[in-house]
Motif scaffolding. Sequence first.
Motif, PDB file in Angstrom:
ATOM      1  N   GLN A  52      -3.482   1.037  13.081  1.00  0.00           N
ATOM      2  CA  GLN A  52      -3.358   2.097  12.081  1.00  0.00           C
ATOM      3  C   GLN A  52      -3.330   1.544  10.659  1.00  0.00           C
ATOM      4  O   GLN A  52      -4.007   2.062   9.763  1.00  0.00           O
ATOM      5  N   VAL A  53      -2.538   0.506  10.461  1.00  0.00           N
ATOM      6  CA  VAL A  53      -2.266   0.028   9.104  1.00  0.00           C
ATOM      7  C   VAL A  53      -3.348  -0.918   8.583  1.00  0.00           C
ATOM      8  O   VAL A  53      -3.797  -0.800   7.440  1.00  0.00           O
ATOM      9  N   TRP A  54      -3.781  -1.866   9.412  1.00  0.00           N
ATOM     10  CA  TRP A  54      -4.677  -2.922   8.926  1.00  0.00           C
ATOM     11  C   TRP A  54      -6.123  -2.688   9.339  1.00  0.00           C
ATOM     12  O   TRP A  54      -7.039  -2.796   8.524  1.00  0.00           O
ATOM     13  N   LEU A  55      -6.345  -2.380  10.612  1.00  0.00           N
ATOM     14  CA  LEU A  55      -7.709  -2.364  11.132  1.00  0.00           C
ATOM     15  C   LEU A  55      -8.490  -1.108  10.745  1.00  0.00           C
ATOM     16  O   LEU A  55      -9.627  -1.193  10.265  1.00  0.00           O
ATOM     17  N   ALA A  56      -7.913   0.060  10.976  1.00  0.00           N
ATOM     18  CA  ALA A  56      -8.647   1.313  10.760  1.00  0.00           C
ATOM     19  C   ALA A  56      -9.214   1.445   9.345  1.00  0.00           C
ATOM     20  O   ALA A  56     -10.378   1.844   9.184  1.00  0.00           O
ATOM     21  N   PRO A  57      -8.459   1.125   8.301  1.00  0.00           N
ATOM     22  CA  PRO A  57      -9.046   1.238   6.953  1.00  0.00           C
ATOM     23  C   PRO A  57     -10.258   0.339   6.748  1.00  0.00           C
ATOM     24  O   PRO A  57     -11.183   0.698   6.011  1.00  0.00           O
ATOM     25  N   ARG A  58     -10.302  -0.812   7.389  1.00  0.00           N
ATOM     26  CA  ARG A  58     -11.427  -1.729   7.232  1.00  0.00           C
ATOM     27  C   ARG A  58     -12.635  -1.302   8.064  1.00  0.00           C
ATOM     28  O   ARG A  58     -13.777  -1.566   7.686  1.00  0.00           O
ATOM     29  N   LEU A  59     -12.385  -0.669   9.194  1.00  0.00           N
ATOM     30  CA  LEU A  59     -13.503  -0.235  10.042  1.00  0.00           C
ATOM     31  C   LEU A  59     -14.321   0.860   9.375  1.00  0.00           C
ATOM     32  O   LEU A  59     -15.501   1.034   9.694  1.00  0.00           O
ATOM     33  N   ALA A  60     -13.719   1.590   8.471  1.00  0.00           N
ATOM     34  CA  ALA A  60     -14.496   2.598   7.726  1.00  0.00           C
ATOM     35  C   ALA A  60     -15.639   1.929   6.968  1.00  0.00           C
ATOM     36  O   ALA A  60     -16.765   2.431   6.924  1.00  0.00           O
ATOM     37  N   SER A  72       3.679  -3.560   8.860  1.00  0.00           N
ATOM     38  CA  SER A  72       4.261  -2.234   9.078  1.00  0.00           C
ATOM     39  C   SER A  72       5.183  -1.820   7.932  1.00  0.00           C
ATOM     40  O   SER A  72       5.454  -0.629   7.755  1.00  0.00           O
ATOM     41  N   ALA A  73       5.682  -2.795   7.190  1.00  0.00           N
ATOM     42  CA  ALA A  73       6.590  -2.490   6.080  1.00  0.00           C
ATOM     43  C   ALA A  73       5.883  -2.450   4.737  1.00  0.00           C
ATOM     44  O   ALA A  73       6.478  -2.036   3.734  1.00  0.00           O
ATOM     45  N   ALA A  74       4.611  -2.862   4.690  1.00  0.00           N
ATOM     46  CA  ALA A  74       3.923  -3.068   3.412  1.00  0.00           C
ATOM     47  C   ALA A  74       3.910  -1.812   2.537  1.00  0.00           C
ATOM     48  O   ALA A  74       4.197  -1.878   1.337  1.00  0.00           O
ATOM     49  N   GLN A  75       3.598  -0.658   3.129  1.00  0.00           N
ATOM     50  CA  GLN A  75       3.503   0.561   2.330  1.00  0.00           C
ATOM     51  C   GLN A  75       4.858   0.963   1.785  1.00  0.00           C
ATOM     52  O   GLN A  75       4.996   1.324   0.607  1.00  0.00           O
ATOM     53  N   GLY A  76       5.878   0.907   2.626  1.00  0.00           N
ATOM     54  CA  GLY A  76       7.223   1.260   2.166  1.00  0.00           C
ATOM     55  C   GLY A  76       7.736   0.322   1.096  1.00  0.00           C
ATOM     56  O   GLY A  76       8.413   0.751   0.143  1.00  0.00           O
ATOM     57  N   LEU A  77       7.431  -0.963   1.206  1.00  0.00           N
ATOM     58  CA  LEU A  77       7.821  -1.920   0.175  1.00  0.00           C
ATOM     59  C   LEU A  77       7.079  -1.656  -1.124  1.00  0.00           C
ATOM     60  O   LEU A  77       7.638  -1.787  -2.221  1.00  0.00           O
ATOM     61  N   SER A  78       5.810  -1.269  -0.994  1.00  0.00           N
ATOM     62  CA  SER A  78       4.998  -1.006  -2.179  1.00  0.00           C
ATOM     63  C   SER A  78       5.479   0.213  -2.945  1.00  0.00           C
ATOM     64  O   SER A  78       5.518   0.205  -4.187  1.00  0.00           O
ATOM     65  N   ASP A  79       5.834   1.281  -2.224  1.00  0.00           N
ATOM     66  CA  ASP A  79       6.229   2.521  -2.919  1.00  0.00           C
ATOM     67  C   ASP A  79       7.728   2.626  -3.178  1.00  0.00           C
ATOM     68  O   ASP A  79       8.193   3.655  -3.681  1.00  0.00           O
TER      69      ASP A  79
END
Length: 321
Positions: free
Chosen positions: A123-131, A262-269
């Motif tokens: 969900q976090v790493w692979l799917a955005p790149r497969l687009a 898994s924590a990257a988005q929460g740490l970013s925002d």
Amino acid sequence: MEDRQRVLHPLPTPRITPLMHLFNEMAVFAHVVRCGGFSQAARALGVEPSSVSRSVARLEKSLGARLLVRNTRALALTEMGSHIHAECEKMLAAARNVQDLAGHYGASATGLLRISAPVAFGQVWLAPRLAGFIEAFPDVDLQVVLDDRPIDLVDERVDVAVRVTEAPPPELAALRLCAAPYVLIASPGYIEAHGMPQRPEELTGHRCLHLGFGAFGPAWPFQRGNETLAVTVSGRYSIGNSLALATAVSGGAGIGLVPEFSAAQGLSDGMLVRVLPEWQLAGTYERAAYLVYAAGPHVAPKIRALLDFLGAGGRPPRSGP
């Protein structure tokens, strides 16, 4: 007048010929018919006419049937020969199709590519790149299966799989995608209410959440330079999905241990903060994400395209200087 007993002569029993030999003889027979004679077929195949004649004779013996009627001037198919010839031509056409198909797949990335990945990483790493991959390779269709169990590539007919592990399986080829270290996280509200731990030992006084399966239990090994120690924590519950665990932590449930992705988005925002960032989780928590696939000298172009794409950081590899 004495009656004569009629004697029936049974057809010869067909002899079983190994399929590889039979295929070769069928191909020669098809060439004889197509070329209109043994000599012409021999020239086309680059062999002696006697070799062609023996091959057709072996085919007739194997099938127990006369296929050709021959004389010095003409060659004609028997009724059985006509049926057999039609099947031989189908066989040669199928062989040509196989060659064409192999050439097509060997020349460009095309077809269905089946990918397996752990749920959170997918969900976090692979799917955005497969687009970006499907944009770059319009002839490749993707089927992505998100599953946290380590599936068998052969049994489940998967082309490539993502493994987040300490080391990829030795029987598979692997491309390292990224580091996947584990980090301690908490919500700003939890830290404000309960304080920020300064050393790993202080975690025993906090509510701590972990994945709760396999090696991901309450015993947490830490390392900072040459200093190592292990702490056994406690908490009200565990969650077997790192994204769900990070969400619970962002809501103030306690201090959680999750993969950094898994924590990257929460740490970013700002919904999460790092806890004990100067300490590293050691042992089984020192992991990386690998794309694994069947080892061998020939890698399908669709797999090679994905390897090159992800190896280039999720961008189409440059084709020019």
